[in-house]
Scaffold this motif. Sequence first.
Motif, PDB file in Angstrom:
ATOM      1  N   THR A 116      17.618   3.980   2.937  1.00 20.68           N
ATOM      2  CA  THR A 116      18.112   4.042   1.554  1.00 20.68           C
ATOM      3  C   THR A 116      17.094   3.493   0.552  1.00 20.68           C
ATOM      4  O   THR A 116      17.038   3.966  -0.578  1.00 20.68           O
ATOM      5  N   ALA A 117      16.288   2.514   0.953  1.00 19.22           N
ATOM      6  CA  ALA A 117      15.282   1.977   0.030  1.00 19.22           C
ATOM      7  C   ALA A 117      14.291   3.067  -0.375  1.00 19.22           C
ATOM      8  O   ALA A 117      13.960   3.211  -1.564  1.00 19.22           O
ATOM      9  N   SER A 118      13.816   3.843   0.591  1.00 18.38           N
ATOM     10  CA  SER A 118      12.886   4.931   0.269  1.00 18.38           C
ATOM     11  C   SER A 118      13.572   6.033  -0.522  1.00 18.38           C
ATOM     12  O   SER A 118      12.980   6.603  -1.447  1.00 18.38           O
ATOM     13  N   GLU A 119      14.818   6.341  -0.175  1.00 19.69           N
ATOM     14  CA  GLU A 119      15.557   7.338  -0.955  1.00 19.69           C
ATOM     15  C   GLU A 119      15.625   6.922  -2.426  1.00 19.69           C
ATOM     16  O   GLU A 119      15.386   7.734  -3.324  1.00 19.69           O
ATOM     17  N   ARG A 120      15.937   5.656  -2.669  1.00 17.38           N
ATOM     18  CA  ARG A 120      16.013   5.152  -4.048  1.00 17.38           C
ATOM     19  C   ARG A 120      14.645   5.199  -4.733  1.00 17.38           C
ATOM     20  O   ARG A 120      14.538   5.578  -5.902  1.00 17.38           O
ATOM     21  N   PHE A 166       0.828  -1.209   0.000  1.00 18.03           N
ATOM     22  CA  PHE A 166       0.000   0.000   0.000  1.00 18.03           C
ATOM     23  C   PHE A 166       0.856   1.251   0.000  1.00 18.03           C
ATOM     24  O   PHE A 166       2.035   1.225   0.356  1.00 18.03           O
ATOM     25  N   VAL A 167       0.219   2.337  -0.409  1.00 18.89           N
ATOM     26  CA  VAL A 167       0.740   3.697  -0.275  1.00 18.89           C
ATOM     27  C   VAL A 167      -0.374   4.499   0.366  1.00 18.89           C
ATOM     28  O   VAL A 167      -1.502   4.493  -0.124  1.00 18.89           O
ATOM     29  N   SER A 168      -0.081   5.161   1.479  1.00 21.93           N
ATOM     30  CA  SER A 168      -1.071   6.046   2.086  1.00 21.93           C
ATOM     31  C   SER A 168      -0.645   7.484   1.827  1.00 21.93           C
ATOM     32  O   SER A 168       0.536   7.815   1.913  1.00 21.93           O
ATOM     33  N   GLY A 169      -1.614   8.302   1.476  1.00 25.59           N
ATOM     34  CA  GLY A 169      -1.304   9.689   1.174  1.00 25.59           C
ATOM     35  C   GLY A 169      -2.507  10.587   1.410  1.00 25.59           C
ATOM     36  O   GLY A 169      -3.611  10.112   1.676  1.00 25.59           O
ATOM     37  N   TYR A 170      -2.252  11.873   1.303  1.00 27.33           N
ATOM     38  CA  TYR A 170      -3.331  12.855   1.425  1.00 27.33           C
ATOM     39  C   TYR A 170      -2.933  14.109   0.671  1.00 27.33           C
ATOM     40  O   TYR A 170      -1.747  14.344   0.403  1.00 27.33           O
ATOM     41  N   LEU A 171      -3.928  14.906   0.307  1.00 30.26           N
ATOM     42  CA  LEU A 171      -3.670  16.196  -0.331  1.00 30.26           C
ATOM     43  C   LEU A 171      -3.373  17.213   0.761  1.00 30.26           C
ATOM     44  O   LEU A 171      -4.109  17.301   1.744  1.00 30.26           O
ATOM     45  N   ARG A 172      -2.299  17.968   0.580  1.00 31.41           N
ATOM     46  CA  ARG A 172      -1.956  18.979   1.582  1.00 31.41           C
ATOM     47  C   ARG A 172      -3.029  20.056   1.590  1.00 31.41           C
ATOM     48  O   ARG A 172      -3.328  20.650   0.552  1.00 31.41           O
ATOM     49  N   PRO A 173      -3.629  20.343   2.745  1.00 33.79           N
ATOM     50  CA  PRO A 173      -4.718  21.332   2.798  1.00 33.79           C
ATOM     51  C   PRO A 173      -4.311  22.709   2.275  1.00 33.79           C
ATOM     52  O   PRO A 173      -5.123  23.377   1.634  1.00 33.79           O
ATOM     53  N   ASP A 174      -3.077  23.133   2.509  1.00 33.77           N
ATOM     54  CA  ASP A 174      -2.645  24.455   2.050  1.00 33.77           C
ATOM     55  C   ASP A 174      -2.013  24.418   0.667  1.00 33.77           C
ATOM     56  O   ASP A 174      -1.595  25.448   0.152  1.00 33.77           O
ATOM     57  N   SER A 175      -1.968  23.224   0.059  1.00 34.04           N
ATOM     58  CA  SER A 175      -1.390  23.068  -1.268  1.00 34.04           C
ATOM     59  C   SER A 175      -2.073  21.881  -1.959  1.00 34.04           C
ATOM     60  O   SER A 175      -1.491  20.804  -2.076  1.00 34.04           O
ATOM     61  N   PRO A 176      -3.320  22.057  -2.414  1.00 34.75           N
ATOM     62  CA  PRO A 176      -4.099  20.923  -2.904  1.00 34.75           C
ATOM     63  C   PRO A 176      -3.548  20.247  -4.149  1.00 34.75           C
ATOM     64  O   PRO A 176      -3.988  19.156  -4.495  1.00 34.75           O
ATOM     65  N   GLY A 177      -2.569  20.826  -4.806  1.00 34.91           N
ATOM     66  CA  GLY A 177      -1.907  20.175  -5.934  1.00 34.91           C
ATOM     67  C   GLY A 177      -0.747  19.304  -5.505  1.00 34.91           C
ATOM     68  O   GLY A 177      -0.015  18.781  -6.337  1.00 34.91           O
ATOM     69  N   THR A 178      -0.583  19.149  -4.180  1.00 30.36           N
ATOM     70  CA  THR A 178       0.517  18.363  -3.630  1.00 30.36           C
ATOM     71  C   THR A 178      -0.027  17.144  -2.904  1.00 30.36           C
ATOM     72  O   THR A 178      -0.836  17.268  -1.985  1.00 30.36           O
ATOM     73  N   LEU A 179       0.435  15.986  -3.326  1.00 27.29           N
ATOM     74  CA  LEU A 179       0.123  14.732  -2.656  1.00 27.29           C
ATOM     75  C   LEU A 179       1.245  14.438  -1.672  1.00 27.29           C
ATOM     76  O   LEU A 179       2.403  14.326  -2.070  1.00 27.29           O
ATOM     77  N   PHE A 180       0.908  14.340  -0.392  1.00 30.81           N
ATOM     78  CA  PHE A 180       1.892  13.940   0.611  1.00 30.81           C
ATOM     79  C   PHE A 180       1.767  12.435   0.798  1.00 30.81           C
ATOM     80  O   PHE A 180       0.693  11.937   1.141  1.00 30.81           O
ATOM     81  N   VAL A 181       2.851  11.717   0.550  1.00 32.73           N
ATOM     82  CA  VAL A 181       2.872  10.272   0.742  1.00 32.73           C
ATOM     83  C   VAL A 181       3.372  10.003   2.146  1.00 32.73           C
ATOM     84  O   VAL A 181       4.504  10.361   2.501  1.00 32.73           O
ATOM     85  N   TRP A 182       2.514   9.365   2.951  1.00 36.20           N
ATOM     86  CA  TRP A 182       2.831   9.123   4.345  1.00 36.20           C
ATOM     87  C   TRP A 182       3.590   7.820   4.521  1.00 36.20           C
ATOM     88  O   TRP A 182       4.644   7.771   5.142  1.00 36.20           O
ATOM     89  N   GLN A 183       3.066   6.742   3.981  1.00 33.96           N
ATOM     90  CA  GLN A 183       3.736   5.452   4.128  1.00 33.96           C
ATOM     91  C   GLN A 183       3.650   4.652   2.835  1.00 33.96           C
ATOM     92  O   GLN A 183       2.652   4.731   2.113  1.00 33.96           O
ATOM     93  N   VAL A 184       4.713   3.885   2.587  1.00 28.52           N
ATOM     94  CA  VAL A 184       4.760   2.921   1.491  1.00 28.52           C
ATOM     95  C   VAL A 184       5.244   1.621   2.113  1.00 28.52           C
ATOM     96  O   VAL A 184       6.283   1.604   2.785  1.00 28.52           O
ATOM     97  N   ALA A 185       4.503   0.548   1.901  1.00 28.96           N
ATOM     98  CA  ALA A 185       4.916  -0.744   2.449  1.00 28.96           C
ATOM     99  C   ALA A 185       4.470  -1.866   1.519  1.00 28.96           C
ATOM    100  O   ALA A 185       3.396  -1.798   0.925  1.00 28.96           O
ATOM    101  N   VAL A 186       5.329  -2.873   1.413  1.00 29.34           N
ATOM    102  CA  VAL A 186       5.042  -4.055   0.605  1.00 29.34           C
ATOM    103  C   VAL A 186       5.295  -5.275   1.478  1.00 29.34           C
ATOM    104  O   VAL A 186       6.302  -5.337   2.196  1.00 29.34           O
TER     105      VAL A 186
END
Length: 168
Positions: free
Chosen positions: A122-126, A63-83
């Motif tokens: 490093t995995a997330s950085e990549r 999964f990837v969890s994310g939300y639209l930044r309230p003060d920047s609705p064109g920006t998706l903030f990705v909170w977590q990525v896990a497999v």
Amino acid sequence: MTAAQADLQIDRPTVADGAVLWRIAKDSKVLDLNSSYSYLLWCRDFAATSAVARDERGEPIGFVSGYLRPDSPGTLFVWQVAVDASYRGRGLAAALLDGLAGRTAAEHGVDTLETTITPDNTASERLFTAFAERHGALLEREVLFDAGRFPDGPHDPEVLYRIGPFAL
């Protein structure tokens, strides 16, 4: 998409997925684990800005969890990525991220992605550096929260990765 990804379905999470997503996050041993309640709420309230990968039986495997930044609705903030551990190394995280970015770009006009990464991940950085490269987007980094901001014990700083604008 690789042959390993061809049998997978990527879609929106449902409340029924919440417990499995919590387990995947817990088993990752690298994510800050939130309460099981928060994953249920996330699947209910932020399904439009999150994604889940399902195996051939329809079971969540990432999964990837994310939300639209309230003060920047064109920006998706990705909170977590896990497999799930048994599916790692197959490009699933990248497929999830690309799928979610494409969907939120089409549905919400998203053209920028943000996330935070600790310096030892490093995995997330990549993953996020490769996303920026695949989509020809600028990548900027800055410390968002230094270690001293966390009240619950030692925590590495969280470095903000801002990627965009991108076109999908």
